[in-house]
Scaffold this active site. Structure first.
Site, PDB file in Angstrom:
ATOM      1  N   LYS A 195       0.881  -1.184   0.000  1.00 57.89           N
ATOM      2  CA  LYS A 195       0.000   0.000   0.000  1.00 57.89           C
ATOM      3  C   LYS A 195       0.914   1.228   0.000  1.00 57.89           C
ATOM      4  O   LYS A 195       1.416   1.648   1.035  1.00 57.89           O
ATOM      5  CB  LYS A 195      -0.875  -0.022   1.249  1.00 57.89           C
ATOM      6  CG  LYS A 195      -2.223   0.654   1.120  1.00 57.89           C
ATOM      7  CD  LYS A 195      -2.201   2.084   0.693  1.00 57.89           C
ATOM      8  CE  LYS A 195      -2.089   3.064   1.826  1.00 57.89           C
ATOM      9  NZ  LYS A 195      -1.898   4.470   1.369  1.00 57.89           N
TER      10      LYS A 195
ATOM     11  N   GLY B 207       6.504   5.333   8.124  1.00 61.02           N
ATOM     12  CA  GLY B 207       5.698   6.544   8.050  1.00 61.02           C
ATOM     13  C   GLY B 207       5.792   7.289   9.365  1.00 61.02           C
ATOM     14  O   GLY B 207       6.769   7.140  10.104  1.00 61.02           O
ATOM     15  N   SER B 208       4.766   8.059   9.673  1.00 61.80           N
ATOM     16  CA  SER B 208       4.840   8.926  10.846  1.00 61.80           C
ATOM     17  C   SER B 208       4.588   8.143  12.143  1.00 61.80           C
ATOM     18  O   SER B 208       3.953   7.081  12.138  1.00 61.80           O
ATOM     19  CB  SER B 208       3.804  10.036  10.713  1.00 61.80           C
ATOM     20  OG  SER B 208       2.520   9.475  10.712  1.00 61.80           O
ATOM     21  N   THR B 209       5.048   8.720  13.225  1.00 63.68           N
ATOM     22  CA  THR B 209       4.827   8.099  14.540  1.00 63.68           C
ATOM     23  C   THR B 209       3.335   8.048  14.859  1.00 63.68           C
ATOM     24  O   THR B 209       2.848   7.054  15.417  1.00 63.68           O
ATOM     25  CB  THR B 209       5.599   8.887  15.615  1.00 63.68           C
ATOM     26  OG1 THR B 209       6.996   8.798  15.306  1.00 63.68           O
ATOM     27  CG2 THR B 209       5.369   8.322  17.004  1.00 63.68           C
ATOM     28  N   ALA B 210       2.590   9.074  14.463  1.00 65.00           N
ATOM     29  CA  ALA B 210       1.150   9.093  14.751  1.00 65.00           C
ATOM     30  C   ALA B 210       0.455   7.904  14.084  1.00 65.00           C
ATOM     31  O   ALA B 210      -0.358   7.212  14.720  1.00 65.00           O
ATOM     32  CB  ALA B 210       0.543  10.409  14.266  1.00 65.00           C
ATOM     33  N   THR B 211       0.767   7.648  12.828  1.00 66.71           N
ATOM     34  CA  THR B 211       0.149   6.503  12.143  1.00 66.71           C
ATOM     35  C   THR B 211       0.662   5.188  12.742  1.00 66.71           C
ATOM     36  O   THR B 211      -0.099   4.220  12.887  1.00 66.71           O
ATOM     37  CB  THR B 211       0.440   6.555  10.625  1.00 66.71           C
ATOM     38  OG1 THR B 211       0.040   7.826  10.129  1.00 66.71           O
ATOM     39  CG2 THR B 211      -0.318   5.472   9.884  1.00 66.71           C
ATOM     40  N   GLY B 212       1.931   5.163  13.107  1.00 69.93           N
ATOM     41  CA  GLY B 212       2.505   3.964  13.733  1.00 69.93           C
ATOM     42  C   GLY B 212       1.724   3.558  14.977  1.00 69.93           C
ATOM     43  O   GLY B 212       1.450   2.379  15.205  1.00 69.93           O
TER      44      GLY B 212
ATOM     45  N   GLU C 105       9.039   1.669  11.216  1.00 65.14           N
ATOM     46  CA  GLU C 105      10.076   2.689  10.955  1.00 65.14           C
ATOM     47  C   GLU C 105       9.359   4.029  10.956  1.00 65.14           C
ATOM     48  O   GLU C 105       8.684   4.378   9.985  1.00 65.14           O
ATOM     49  CB  GLU C 105      10.734   2.439   9.587  1.00 65.14           C
ATOM     50  CG  GLU C 105      11.472   1.122   9.481  1.00 65.14           C
ATOM     51  CD  GLU C 105      12.837   1.147  10.156  1.00 65.14           C
ATOM     52  OE1 GLU C 105      13.172   2.150  10.803  1.00 65.14           O
ATOM     53  OE2 GLU C 105      13.555   0.148  10.035  1.00 65.14           O
TER      54      GLU C 105
ATOM     55  N   CYS D  81      13.828  10.519   6.592  1.00 69.06           N
ATOM     56  CA  CYS D  81      13.575  10.158   7.988  1.00 69.06           C
ATOM     57  C   CYS D  81      14.816  10.363   8.832  1.00 69.06           C
ATOM     58  O   CYS D  81      14.783  11.055   9.837  1.00 69.06           O
ATOM     59  CB  CYS D  81      13.094   8.720   8.074  1.00 69.06           C
ATOM     60  SG  CYS D  81      14.131   7.564   7.170  1.00 69.06           S
TER      61      CYS D  81
ATOM     62  N   GLU E 273       9.570  17.608  14.056  1.00 71.75           N
ATOM     63  CA  GLU E 273      10.202  17.120  12.823  1.00 71.75           C
ATOM     64  C   GLU E 273       9.789  18.028  11.661  1.00 71.75           C
ATOM     65  O   GLU E 273       8.618  18.057  11.288  1.00 71.75           O
ATOM     66  CB  GLU E 273       9.767  15.678  12.543  1.00 71.75           C
ATOM     67  CG  GLU E 273      10.441  15.103  11.320  1.00 71.75           C
ATOM     68  CD  GLU E 273       9.950  13.699  10.956  1.00 71.75           C
ATOM     69  OE1 GLU E 273       8.773  13.388  11.157  1.00 71.75           O
ATOM     70  OE2 GLU E 273      10.784  12.921  10.453  1.00 71.75           O
TER      71      GLU E 273
HETATM   72  P1  NAD Z   1       2.092   8.863   7.144  1.00 72.60           P
HETATM   73  O1  NAD Z   1       2.146   8.154   8.452  1.00 72.60           O
HETATM   74  O2  NAD Z   1       1.179  10.013   7.003  1.00 72.60           O
HETATM   75  O3  NAD Z   1       1.705   7.847   5.967  1.00 72.60           O
HETATM   76  C1  NAD Z   1       2.448   6.670   5.732  1.00 72.60           C
HETATM   77  C2  NAD Z   1       1.541   5.614   5.110  1.00 72.60           C
HETATM   78  O4  NAD Z   1       0.573   5.185   6.064  1.00 72.60           O
HETATM   79  C3  NAD Z   1       0.772   6.089   3.882  1.00 72.60           C
HETATM   80  O5  NAD Z   1       0.821   5.060   2.916  1.00 72.60           O
HETATM   81  C4  NAD Z   1      -0.635   6.289   4.423  1.00 72.60           C
HETATM   82  O6  NAD Z   1      -1.642   6.141   3.456  1.00 72.60           O
HETATM   83  C5  NAD Z   1      -0.710   5.162   5.430  1.00 72.60           C
HETATM   84  N1  NAD Z   1      -1.725   5.347   6.477  1.00 72.60           N
HETATM   85  C6  NAD Z   1      -2.340   6.479   6.876  1.00 72.60           C
HETATM   86  N2  NAD Z   1      -3.181   6.225   7.905  1.00 72.60           N
HETATM   87  C7  NAD Z   1      -3.076   4.903   8.164  1.00 72.60           C
HETATM   88  C8  NAD Z   1      -3.659   4.035   9.144  1.00 72.60           C
HETATM   89  N3  NAD Z   1      -4.528   4.473  10.072  1.00 72.60           N
HETATM   90  N4  NAD Z   1      -3.287   2.734   9.140  1.00 72.60           N
HETATM   91  C9  NAD Z   1      -2.404   2.277   8.245  1.00 72.60           C
HETATM   92  N5  NAD Z   1      -1.819   3.043   7.299  1.00 72.60           N
HETATM   93  C10 NAD Z   1      -2.151   4.343   7.272  1.00 72.60           C
HETATM   94  O7  NAD Z   1       3.615   9.284   6.836  1.00 72.60           O
HETATM   95  P2  NAD Z   1       4.173  10.129   5.590  1.00 72.60           P
HETATM   96  O8  NAD Z   1       3.786  11.564   5.777  1.00 72.60           O
HETATM   97  O9  NAD Z   1       3.848   9.438   4.327  1.00 72.60           O
HETATM   98  O10 NAD Z   1       5.751   9.987   5.802  1.00 72.60           O
HETATM   99  C11 NAD Z   1       6.523  10.906   6.521  1.00 72.60           C
HETATM  100  C12 NAD Z   1       6.910  10.325   7.864  1.00 72.60           C
HETATM  101  O11 NAD Z   1       7.533   9.059   7.679  1.00 72.60           O
HETATM  102  C13 NAD Z   1       7.925  11.178   8.592  1.00 72.60           C
HETATM  103  O12 NAD Z   1       7.587  11.243   9.956  1.00 72.60           O
HETATM  104  C14 NAD Z   1       9.226  10.390   8.426  1.00 72.60           C
HETATM  105  O13 NAD Z   1      10.187  10.622   9.428  1.00 72.60           O
HETATM  106  C15 NAD Z   1       8.734   8.986   8.426  1.00 72.60           C
HETATM  107  N6  NAD Z   1       9.689   8.106   7.775  1.00 72.60           N
HETATM  108  C16 NAD Z   1      10.375   7.205   8.540  1.00 72.60           C
HETATM  109  C17 NAD Z   1      11.326   6.390   7.949  1.00 72.60           C
HETATM  110  C18 NAD Z   1      12.121   5.408   8.751  1.00 72.60           C
HETATM  111  O14 NAD Z   1      12.819   4.583   8.166  1.00 72.60           O
HETATM  112  N7  NAD Z   1      12.046   5.427  10.070  1.00 72.60           N
HETATM  113  C19 NAD Z   1      11.553   6.475   6.576  1.00 72.60           C
HETATM  114  C20 NAD Z   1      10.824   7.397   5.828  1.00 72.60           C
HETATM  115  C21 NAD Z   1       9.881   8.201   6.439  1.00 72.60           C
END
Ligand code: NAD
Length: 469
Positions: A170, A221-226, A243, A277, A375
């Site tokens: 996805k 992705g973001s910590t909030a989504t994590g 991550e 990131c 960030e």
């Molecule tokens: P995001 O969390 O907004 O989105 C990431 C993905 O999650 C997208 O595909 C989105 O559609 C999906 N998503 C959204 N809501 C969801 C849910 N409730 N359940 C499951 N999936 C959901 O992040 P972003 O804005 O795309 O990316 C930027 C962030 O990612 C930054 O905080 C960056 O530091 C982090 N990041 C971390 C690493 C790492 O290796 N640690 C690498 C790249 C980016």
């Protein structure tokens, strides 16, 4: 017709049903992303489940051979892939950007193919013996961000396939075409149903995280989504690799002559126009060299060419999307309102396009300012003056995030000592953000858990099984 159109044509949805995807720099529509639904997700997971046992039954050598064929095919199509990525994501072709990212996709695919994960003997006393074997998990869900969309998808997909899993991907709703183009190359070499891309929004991501048919979620992705994904995993017990976000600190130690390291420091902060990131996001510099570092970094930022990705010679591009542009802009404005000094940049580069923001160095700023504490994920680095190394270490560790960190010094032993005190998944000395497919990568604290790359990465997409005899 250009060769770029060939892959785009294969993956792009019809204009009447798909979602238009703009070029991040010019805003021209480059293609249409399919709007897959939760029903499409269910079908993809069912197909993955059906295809996975035969794939797992192949030997490691057979799967590795296929992964090498995929890497060959990525290299054969590298320029087309780089152009799609450059337009959709915004990163220029040149510099450590689009061509670099596509090259890394081939390198990480080969590394997953070549990494050996033998059964481990954990006990043996002559009478009894216990071994751990690493079996496939089943179906892996790979959810990714928009900043390094191709490379991060490969980090998730290649080890999963290598260990005998099926994968449903996805991609971020901001960069679906890049990921679909790359996965199109993968699926040419794989059995039907084993690997599917579901292009959808956050609702589809949430449905995937909660799906009972998945055995593992690889999430970047973001910590909030994590945090939301962790909540979902309480129900389906999917294994997780997370991550997440970072707010990496760098510390320049007292009396460090940075003159030979300025370019590495610049890219540590500004790689992918800061949308990385594990980029340097707050830089603590000792008062003895503060002015030199601020001026050196600002001089470098002022001379780096920024512009549309396909125009040769640019090494910095736009922010990928409006939301991110607004975050960077807001954090810099907040710093200004607190009296911080903008040494270079500090404003949009509207002459280049709506999402360009000048490479920005902000001095005379402190912890408590949003640009330091949050960030920024963009081209704006706060440089904070300190006088006591213990205090700098304390401030670096005060963040809830712990992805990367770095120490800069002409004395490697002193730098190493400070590195051991920093709370981060990776601490670099005299560099920031350099990755190696054999070296485990992943965060600590709110930057997530689980490691990618190398044998650690293969174990993360496997089910450890003990055989005692
Ligand atoms: P995001 O969390 O907004 O989105 C990431 C993905 O999650 C997208 O595909 C989105 O559609 C999906 N998503 C959204 N809501 C969801 C849910 N409730 N359940 C499951 N999936 C959901 O992040 P972003 O804005 O795309 O990316 C930027 C962030 O990612 C930054 O905080 C960056 O530091 C982090 N990041 C971390 C690493 C790492 O290796 N640690 C690498 C790249 C980016």
């Amino acid at each position: 017709m250009s060769t770029t159109a060939t892959i785009l044509d294969a993956i792009s949805a019809d204009a009447s049903t798909g979602r238009p995807i703009p070029d991040a720099a010019t805003r021209e529509i480059i293609g249409y992303a399919p709007e897959h639904t939760v029903a499409d997700l269910d079908a993809a997971i069912a197909a993955a489940k059906a295809a996975q046992p035969a794939w797992a039954a192949l030997s490691h050598e057979e799967r590795s051979t296929i992964l090498h064929a995929i890497a060959d095919d990525i290299e054969a199509n590298a320029e087309e892939l780089a152009q799609i990525l450059s337009r959709e994501q915004g990163k220029p072709l040149d510099g450590p950007n689009a061509r670099f990212e596509v090259g890394a996709c081939a390198v990480w695919t080969r590394s997953a193919a070549d990494t050996v994960l033998e059964p481990e003997v954990v006990f043996e006393d002559g009478a009894a013996r216990a071994e751990i074997h690493y079996d496939a998990l089943g179906v892996v869900g790979a959810i990714g961000p928009w900043n390094w969309p191709m490379m991060i998808t490969v980090w998730q997909v290649a080890p999963s396939l290598r260990m005998g899993n099926a994968v449903v991907v996805k991609p971020s709703e901001f960069t679906p075409l890049s990921v679909m183009a790359l996965m199109e190359i993968f699926t040419r070499h794989l059995p039907d149903g084993l690997l599917t891309v579901i292009s959808g929004g956050r609702d589809v991501g949430a449905a995937m995280a909660a799906h009972s048919g998945l055995d593992k979620i690889m999430f970047t992705g973001s910590t909030a989504t994590g945090r939301k994904i962790v909540e979902s995993s309480a129900h389906n017990l999917a294994r997780l690799t997370l991550e997440l976000g970072g707010n990496d600190a760098g510390i320049v130690l007292p009396d460090t002559d940075m003159s030979g390291m300025m370019e590495d420091l610049f890219w540590g902060c500004f790689i992918n126009t800061g949308q990385t990131c594990a980029a340097l996001k707050r830089l603590y510099v000792h008062e003895s060299v503060y002015d030199d570092v601020v001026e050196g970094l600002a001089a470098m930022a002022a001379q780096m060419p920024m512009g549309p990705g396909l125009a040769g010679g640019n090494v910095l591009g736009p922010l990928q999307n409006e939301k991110q542009f607004q975050i960077v802009s807001d954090l810099v404005e907040d710093a200004k309102s607190r009296g911080a000094r903008v040494v270079v940049g500090g404003e949009p580069a509207a002459d280049l396009g709506p999402l360009f923001y000048r490479a920005t160095v902000v001095a005379d700023i402190d912890d408590g300012a949003r640009l330091v504490d949050e960030e920024q994920f963009g081209p704006a680095i706060p440089v904070i003056k300190y006088s006591d190394v213990d205090d700098a270490v304390r401030r670096a560790n005060a963040s809830e995030q712990g992805l990367g960190a770095s120490v800069w010094s002409n004395d490697p032993d002193e730098a190493f000592k400070v590195a051991t005190r920093l709370q981060a998944g990776t601490v670099w000395v005299n560099g920031h953000g350099g990755l190696n497919p054999a070296v485990p990568f992943g965060g600590t604290k709110a930057s997530g858990y689980g490691k990618e790359f190398g044998a650690h990465g293969l174990k993360a997409v496997a089910s450890p099984k003990v055989i005692s005899r």
